[in-house]
Design a protein around this motif. Structure first.
Motif, mmCIF file in Angstrom:
data_model
loop_
_atom_site.group_PDB
_atom_site.id
_atom_site.type_symbol
_atom_site.label_atom_id
_atom_site.label_comp_id
_atom_site.label_asym_id
_atom_site.label_seq_id
_atom_site.Cartn_x
_atom_site.Cartn_y
_atom_site.Cartn_z
ATOM 1 N N ASP A 286 0.646 -1.199 -0.138
ATOM 2 C CA ASP A 286 -0.120 -0.087 -0.110
ATOM 3 C C ASP A 286 0.563 1.245 0.108
ATOM 4 O OD1 ASP A 286 -2.285 -1.772 -0.029
ATOM 5 O OD2 ASP A 286 -2.408 -1.633 2.326
ATOM 6 N N GLY A 287 2.050 1.123 0.262
ATOM 7 C CA GLY A 287 3.006 2.333 -0.104
ATOM 8 C C GLY A 287 3.869 2.249 1.130
ATOM 9 N N ALA A 288 4.625 3.293 1.706
ATOM 10 C CA ALA A 288 5.589 3.493 2.546
ATOM 11 C C ALA A 288 4.953 3.577 3.999
ATOM 12 C CB ALA A 288 6.700 4.640 2.413
ATOM 13 N N GLN A 289 5.283 2.877 4.873
ATOM 14 C CA GLN A 289 4.843 3.008 6.292
ATOM 15 C C GLN A 289 5.922 3.649 7.047
ATOM 16 O OE1 GLN A 289 1.799 2.329 7.883
ATOM 17 N NE2 GLN A 289 2.498 3.180 9.562
ATOM 18 N N GLU A 290 5.883 4.832 7.374
ATOM 19 C CA GLU A 290 6.825 5.427 8.141
ATOM 20 C C GLU A 290 6.755 5.378 9.578
ATOM 21 O OE1 GLU A 290 8.212 9.503 6.911
ATOM 22 O OE2 GLU A 290 8.214 8.975 5.035
ATOM 23 N N ILE A 291 7.979 5.079 10.320
ATOM 24 C CA ILE A 291 7.938 4.957 11.808
ATOM 25 C C ILE A 291 9.075 5.496 12.711
ATOM 26 C CG2 ILE A 291 8.082 2.732 13.663
ATOM 27 C CD1 ILE A 291 7.555 1.009 11.259
ATOM 28 N N LEU A 292 8.346 6.414 13.441
ATOM 29 C CA LEU A 292 9.362 7.454 14.372
ATOM 30 C C LEU A 292 10.245 6.444 15.180
ATOM 31 C CD1 LEU A 292 7.354 10.496 15.265
ATOM 32 C CD2 LEU A 292 9.476 10.388 13.658
ATOM 33 N N PRO A 293 11.457 6.841 15.278
ATOM 34 C CA PRO A 293 12.198 6.004 16.155
ATOM 35 C C PRO A 293 12.139 6.403 17.685
ATOM 36 C CG PRO A 293 13.564 7.689 15.266
ATOM 37 C CD PRO A 293 12.120 7.848 14.541
ATOM 38 N N LEU A 294 10.951 6.271 18.219
ATOM 39 C CA LEU A 294 10.837 6.605 19.574
ATOM 40 C C LEU A 294 11.499 5.621 20.507
ATOM 41 C CD1 LEU A 294 6.924 7.212 19.505
ATOM 42 C CD2 LEU A 294 8.765 9.047 19.091
ATOM 43 N N PRO A 295 12.033 6.164 21.623
ATOM 44 C CA PRO A 295 12.487 5.557 22.742
ATOM 45 C C PRO A 295 12.065 4.302 23.336
ATOM 46 C CG PRO A 295 12.130 7.840 23.614
ATOM 47 C CD PRO A 295 11.776 7.638 22.076
ATOM 48 N N GLY A 296 12.604 3.233 23.213
ATOM 49 C CA GLY A 296 11.977 2.090 23.976
ATOM 50 C C GLY A 296 11.184 1.319 22.667
ATOM 51 N N ARG A 297 10.896 1.856 21.496
ATOM 52 C CA ARG A 297 10.181 1.130 20.620
ATOM 53 C C ARG A 297 11.091 0.161 19.788
ATOM 54 N NH1 ARG A 297 6.875 4.945 16.554
ATOM 55 N NH2 ARG A 297 5.283 4.647 17.973
ATOM 56 N N MET A 298 10.512 -0.840 19.392
ATOM 57 C CA MET A 298 11.242 -2.052 18.734
ATOM 58 C C MET A 298 10.457 -2.145 17.533
ATOM 59 S SD MET A 298 11.193 -5.486 17.866
ATOM 60 C CE MET A 298 10.532 -6.619 18.961
ATOM 61 N N VAL A 299 11.215 -2.517 16.301
ATOM 62 C CA VAL A 299 10.314 -2.818 15.056
ATOM 63 C C VAL A 299 11.122 -4.040 14.696
ATOM 64 C CG1 VAL A 299 9.837 -2.038 12.722
ATOM 65 C CG2 VAL A 299 10.225 -0.291 14.342
ATOM 66 N N ILE A 300 10.120 -4.945 14.407
ATOM 67 C CA ILE A 300 10.816 -6.370 13.522
ATOM 68 C C ILE A 300 10.036 -6.601 12.420
ATOM 69 C CG2 ILE A 300 9.177 -7.810 15.376
ATOM 70 C CD1 ILE A 300 11.336 -9.901 15.546
ATOM 71 N N PHE A 301 10.833 -7.110 11.366
ATOM 72 C CA PHE A 301 10.051 -7.273 10.204
ATOM 73 C C PHE A 301 10.845 -8.359 9.525
ATOM 74 C CE2 PHE A 301 12.926 -3.680 9.855
ATOM 75 C CZ PHE A 301 13.714 -4.039 8.603
ATOM 76 N N GLU A 302 10.232 -8.930 8.487
ATOM 77 C CA GLU A 302 10.752 -10.037 7.650
ATOM 78 C C GLU A 302 11.833 -9.636 6.750
ATOM 79 O OE1 GLU A 302 8.503 -12.788 5.568
ATOM 80 O OE2 GLU A 302 6.926 -12.649 7.167
#
Length: 211
Positions: free
Chosen positions: A169-185
């Protein structure tokens, strides 16, 4: 008593890890706020800064660790690889939680994660990492990519440095907030780090790898 029954008795469902699995199954990535607490983020960030100020980081490169090439037009961060076998107490605390997640994923999803590699990352103001995929022609062992953000709070949109994940669907932008974890394939989703506009951007980045 059978092995299967022992495994059932040993298994305790983890709601946080289950939510990560659900996200990966439905959209191939997961964003988890407060994966690490405020206190833990401060510990990790201070540890990173001690090593960074001691000039232990090196300019990042593209390609596998055996075929590295520095190209500032593609990425501009500085990194320091983490060695779990030589981890200090703060790093061991980090690895303990990652290992709990790996154990859970292997037990519930049979992913066969056998190795992992992590590094500290610092993006100075004006740096970025262009759109790419976390896999190599000569090495396809990376299964899941992980980014754990260690920035100071708050981190407004104006600071930049968002992680853009490219989905159908397009680009999903994720802010680098403290404590946040992003996991992806790793082998599926292309992504990039947008230009850091203000302040330095801190994280621990890594990959969970199969045989």
């Amino acid at each position: 008593m059978s092995i299967e029954l022992f495994e059932q008795l040993d298994f305790v469902e983890n709601p946080l890890f289950e939510s990560i699995i659900d996200d990966l199954l439905t959209q191939q990535y997961s964003v988890v706020d407060h994966f690490f607490s405020e206190e833990e983020v401060v510990l990790f960030r201070n540890n990173l800064l001690l090593k960074y100020e001691a000039d232990r980081f090196k300019k990042s490169a593209i390609g596998s660790r055996t075929q590295e090439e520095i190209d500032k037009s593609i990425r501009g961060d500085f990194i320091l690889w983490m060695d779990e076998s030589k981890a200090d107490p703060t790093e061991q605390f980090f690895f303990n939680k990652i290992n709990s997640l790996v154990h859970y994923l292997n037990k519930t999803c049979f992913l066969g994660i056998l190795q992992k590699e992590f590094h500290y990352a610092v993006y100075p103001t004006g740096t970025f990492y262009k759109r790419h995929l976390d896999t190599f022609q000569n090495d396809d062992r990376r299964k899941l990519s992980m980014v754990c953000y260690l920035n100071e709070d708050p981190w407004p949109v104006e600071n930049g440095g968002a992680l853009a994940i490219y989905i159908p669907d397009g680009a999903q932008e994720i802010l680098p907030l403290p404590g946040r974890m992003v996991i992806f394939e790793s082998q599926v989703l292309e992504h990039e780090v947008k230009v850091v506009q203000a302040s330095e951007r801190f994280s621990i980045t890594g990959w969970l790898k199969t045989r």
